[in-house]
Write a protein that holds these residues in place. Sequence first.
Motif, PDB file in Angstrom:
ATOM      1  N   LEU B 261       0.837  -1.213   0.000  1.00 38.27           N
ATOM      2  CA  LEU B 261       0.000   0.000   0.000  1.00 38.27           C
ATOM      3  C   LEU B 261       0.867   1.257   0.000  1.00 38.27           C
ATOM      4  N   THR B 262       1.997   1.184   0.702  1.00 35.19           N
ATOM      5  CA  THR B 262       2.915   2.327   0.726  1.00 35.19           C
ATOM      6  C   THR B 262       3.402   2.659  -0.690  1.00 35.19           C
ATOM      7  N   VAL B 263       3.813   1.616  -1.424  1.00 38.06           N
ATOM      8  CA  VAL B 263       4.303   1.858  -2.794  1.00 38.06           C
ATOM      9  C   VAL B 263       3.181   2.382  -3.687  1.00 38.06           C
ATOM     10  N   ASN B 268       6.367   5.459  -5.842  1.00 34.75           N
ATOM     11  CA  ASN B 268       7.828   5.366  -6.011  1.00 34.75           C
ATOM     12  C   ASN B 268       8.347   4.328  -5.011  1.00 34.75           C
ATOM     13  N   PHE B 269       9.665   4.021  -5.104  1.00 30.77           N
ATOM     14  CA  PHE B 269      10.238   2.992  -4.231  1.00 30.77           C
ATOM     15  C   PHE B 269      11.139   3.612  -3.174  1.00 30.77           C
ATOM     16  N   LYS B 275      13.005  -4.304  -4.532  1.00 28.72           N
ATOM     17  CA  LYS B 275      13.501  -5.602  -4.066  1.00 28.72           C
ATOM     18  C   LYS B 275      12.638  -6.147  -2.925  1.00 28.72           C
ATOM     19  N   GLU B 276      12.230  -5.274  -2.015  1.00 30.93           N
ATOM     20  CA  GLU B 276      11.359  -5.710  -0.908  1.00 30.93           C
ATOM     21  C   GLU B 276      10.015  -6.215  -1.440  1.00 30.93           C
ATOM     22  N   LEU B 278       9.522  -7.542  -4.377  1.00 25.89           N
ATOM     23  CA  LEU B 278       9.766  -8.852  -5.003  1.00 25.89           C
ATOM     24  C   LEU B 278       9.872  -9.946  -3.937  1.00 25.89           C
ATOM     25  N   ALA B 279      10.465  -9.619  -2.798  1.00 29.97           N
ATOM     26  CA  ALA B 279      10.584 -10.605  -1.708  1.00 29.97           C
ATOM     27  C   ALA B 279       9.199 -10.972  -1.160  1.00 29.97           C
ATOM     28  N   ILE B 280       8.341  -9.975  -1.055  1.00 33.96           N
ATOM     29  CA  ILE B 280       6.965 -10.230  -0.585  1.00 33.96           C
ATOM     30  C   ILE B 280       6.226 -11.146  -1.571  1.00 33.96           C
ATOM     31  N   LEU B 281       6.349 -10.825  -2.871  1.00 36.71           N
ATOM     32  CA  LEU B 281       5.668 -11.636  -3.887  1.00 36.71           C
ATOM     33  C   LEU B 281       6.191 -13.071  -3.833  1.00 36.71           C
ATOM     34  N   SER B 282       7.504 -13.203  -3.650  1.00 37.90           N
ATOM     35  CA  SER B 282       8.122 -14.524  -3.633  1.00 37.90           C
ATOM     36  C   SER B 282       7.636 -15.316  -2.419  1.00 37.90           C
ATOM     37  N   ARG B 283       7.641 -14.683  -1.254  1.00 36.59           N
ATOM     38  CA  ARG B 283       7.220 -15.358  -0.030  1.00 36.59           C
ATOM     39  C   ARG B 283       5.769 -15.842  -0.123  1.00 36.59           C
ATOM     40  N   ASN B 284       4.933 -15.102  -0.820  1.00 35.94           N
ATOM     41  CA  ASN B 284       3.518 -15.487  -0.954  1.00 35.94           C
ATOM     42  C   ASN B 284       3.225 -16.315  -2.204  1.00 35.94           C
ATOM     43  N   GLN B 285       4.302 -16.636  -2.934  1.00 36.94           N
ATOM     44  CA  GLN B 285       4.165 -17.377  -4.215  1.00 36.94           C
ATOM     45  C   GLN B 285       3.149 -16.696  -5.151  1.00 36.94           C
ATOM     46  N   SER B 286       3.176 -15.383  -5.135  1.00 35.38           N
ATOM     47  CA  SER B 286       2.172 -14.631  -5.893  1.00 35.38           C
ATOM     48  C   SER B 286       2.436 -14.645  -7.393  1.00 35.38           C
ATOM     49  N   VAL B 287       3.723 -14.682  -7.776  1.00 37.65           N
ATOM     50  CA  VAL B 287       4.027 -14.731  -9.210  1.00 37.65           C
ATOM     51  C   VAL B 287       3.596 -16.088  -9.772  1.00 37.65           C
ATOM     52  N   ASP B 288       3.849 -17.159  -8.972  1.00 39.06           N
ATOM     53  CA  ASP B 288       3.391 -18.489  -9.402  1.00 39.06           C
ATOM     54  C   ASP B 288       1.864 -18.504  -9.562  1.00 39.06           C
ATOM     55  N   TYR B 289       1.215 -17.889  -8.593  1.00 41.15           N
ATOM     56  CA  TYR B 289      -0.255 -17.835  -8.648  1.00 41.15           C
ATOM     57  C   TYR B 289      -0.714 -17.169  -9.951  1.00 41.15           C
ATOM     58  N   ALA B 290      -0.128 -16.002 -10.261  1.00 45.30           N
ATOM     59  CA  ALA B 290      -0.525 -15.268 -11.475  1.00 45.30           C
ATOM     60  C   ALA B 290      -0.174 -16.060 -12.734  1.00 45.30           C
ATOM     61  N   MET B 291       1.009 -16.679 -12.732  1.00 45.77           N
ATOM     62  CA  MET B 291       1.407 -17.474 -13.904  1.00 45.77           C
ATOM     63  C   MET B 291       0.444 -18.639 -14.108  1.00 45.77           C
TER      64      MET B 291
END
Lengths: 329, 329
Positions: B261-263, B268-269, B275-276, B278-291
């Motif tokens: 929500l902050t971003v 802006n970053f 990078k943070e 991307l780490a959140i997306l990775s931890r939640n397997q969100s990219v896999d989910y979208a793919m």
Amino acid sequence: MSTTTIATAKEVFDLLHDDLRAIEREFGDDAVSSVKAITEISDYLREGGGKRIRPSLLLLSAKSQGYSGGGMVRLGAVVEMVHTATLVHDDIIDAADTRRGRPSANTTWGNSKCVLAGDWLYMQAFRVALEERNFRVLDLLIGLTQQMVEGELLQMETLGRPVTEREYNDLIYRKTACLFEVSMRLGSVLAKVNGKTEASMGEYGHALGLAFQIVDDILDLTASEEVLGKPVASDLREGKATLAVIHSLENGTPTDREAILTVLTDQNFERVTHKEILAILSRNQSVDYAMNIAFRHAERARAALASLPDSDFKRALLWVPDFVVARDK
Amino acid sequence: MSTTTIATAKEVFDLLHDDLRAIEREFGDDAVSSVKAITEISDYLREGGGKRIRPSLLLLSAKSQGYSGGGMVRLGAVVEMVHTATLVHDDIIDAADTRRGRPSANTTWGNSKCVLAGDWLYMQAFRVALEERNFRVLDLLIGLTQQMVEGELLQMETLGRPVTEREYNDLIYRKTACLFEVSMRLGSVLAKVNGKTEASMGEYGHALGLAFQIVDDILDLTASEEVLGKPVASDLREGKATLAVIHSLENGTPTDREAILTVLTDQNFERVTHKEILAILSRNQSVDYAMNIAFRHAERARAALASLPDSDFKRALLWVPDFVVARDK
């Protein structure tokens, strides 16, 4: 009424009253989108009024040629939607603050939303026109819209520099006369008349549109702000030379020319005042010159109706050019 | 080739080579106006390239259904013109600096000229489409354009706030899948097939378009700038939440949600880095989910072709969804 000449705007309005109301309803119904911002902007623009001269021409054209179906209400709304769409995009381009005495849509909703609302209105106009299932209607509307868009671009390229009378004629054709012509032609297409009759009706709209815009441009120079309801001499402030100004540029003294060029370049009245410009136009009889040309176009418009059968609608059409050149705002 | 599966982009390109060249010529010829600025902007945009995926779909659709006339070249140019017109107006709205690795048209010609050039391209697309003298073609194109314009407005209203997956699906339908669907349907209209077959082809385009946009949005988050040819994470920088981000918003920890929500708010970053995220997306397997969802749409696209007769063109259509989900830029 059938044996007398129409003499007032009210008589014409009475003649078209029901159909113009139906067109307002149609426009209102058409301009509803599932996206709130579009409906809001459309409503704002529609409620802003305007003279509805284009739908009136379409109605008079169709009715004077014997048409009585529902297509004229739909297409009346269509020409007003096209006109509205061009106004939205033009206001963005001119960075206009006001339109018809109110804040322009772009100052309220921002340029981005207005770009899209204009796009949507164009598409909606085409969508409603498409319901007629008549390719000629679409040919006319799409050709028209391109002429208008190109005209606005040509206008941009002339800002701040003198233009010739020929360039001016092309610009006001694209800006105004083209849509007047198409409104008249659409009436002919609905009435299924022959090509020659359609061409005459188009000629009427074309000549009337030129007269209308020349007078509009004169009023911008000479009327008072109270009468006009918008800032005067806005054309010169935007660097636009209109017919009277062009006449003084080409026929005035070198000093006159210099003064006008200064205003066109500065796009303000700081070094040369509006009053000085009016004095130059007066000395060169430039406003008379422009008015005379407007009268000639008005006469040409009336002449184009020669072979139209007599009717109240024809009499109204004969009256419109007089009204257009005699108005004071 | 007729008994094997198509395996490379080159094979598809060879299959369409001549027609795609004809479409480039048609687009080049169509985008010539008597107004210099329009021709310049159109040429600039056309020469900027792009994948020409929409005309390719239209060609494959028409050809796989047995059509062989000239309409597919004209309509191929039309869908690319509509696509280009939306890009011009979108770049104004997004205040974009670059498009396809070059300065965007608005940075070179200014917003005003680009508003008008976009208008002109829409009209030109309709004018060329009108030459087909087929009302269904116009219905599809005009309905499409309104969907896209409304989508862009809806998108604006979501900037800086989280959206639901449902909203996201509607936005990417309007942004991408709708034109893919219409490109496929236009092929069916040309081939004069029945409504059921047209609906299947539309379903293919719809599902493929969703897969395409989901992958586009994932690449924007995860690819490197060198591979992508444009700045990464531009969606987040514009305050747009795309599918993987939405998944983390809805399934991550409160801290994850806070960071995203902050971003979205800051656009802006500076307070939270790319990078943070991307780490959140990775931890939640969100990219896999979208793919995975993209894969499902790709599968649905292929399934929609079940009753299409076998041909090289059908094999190409079966290959496209794989290509779309497997690409890295």
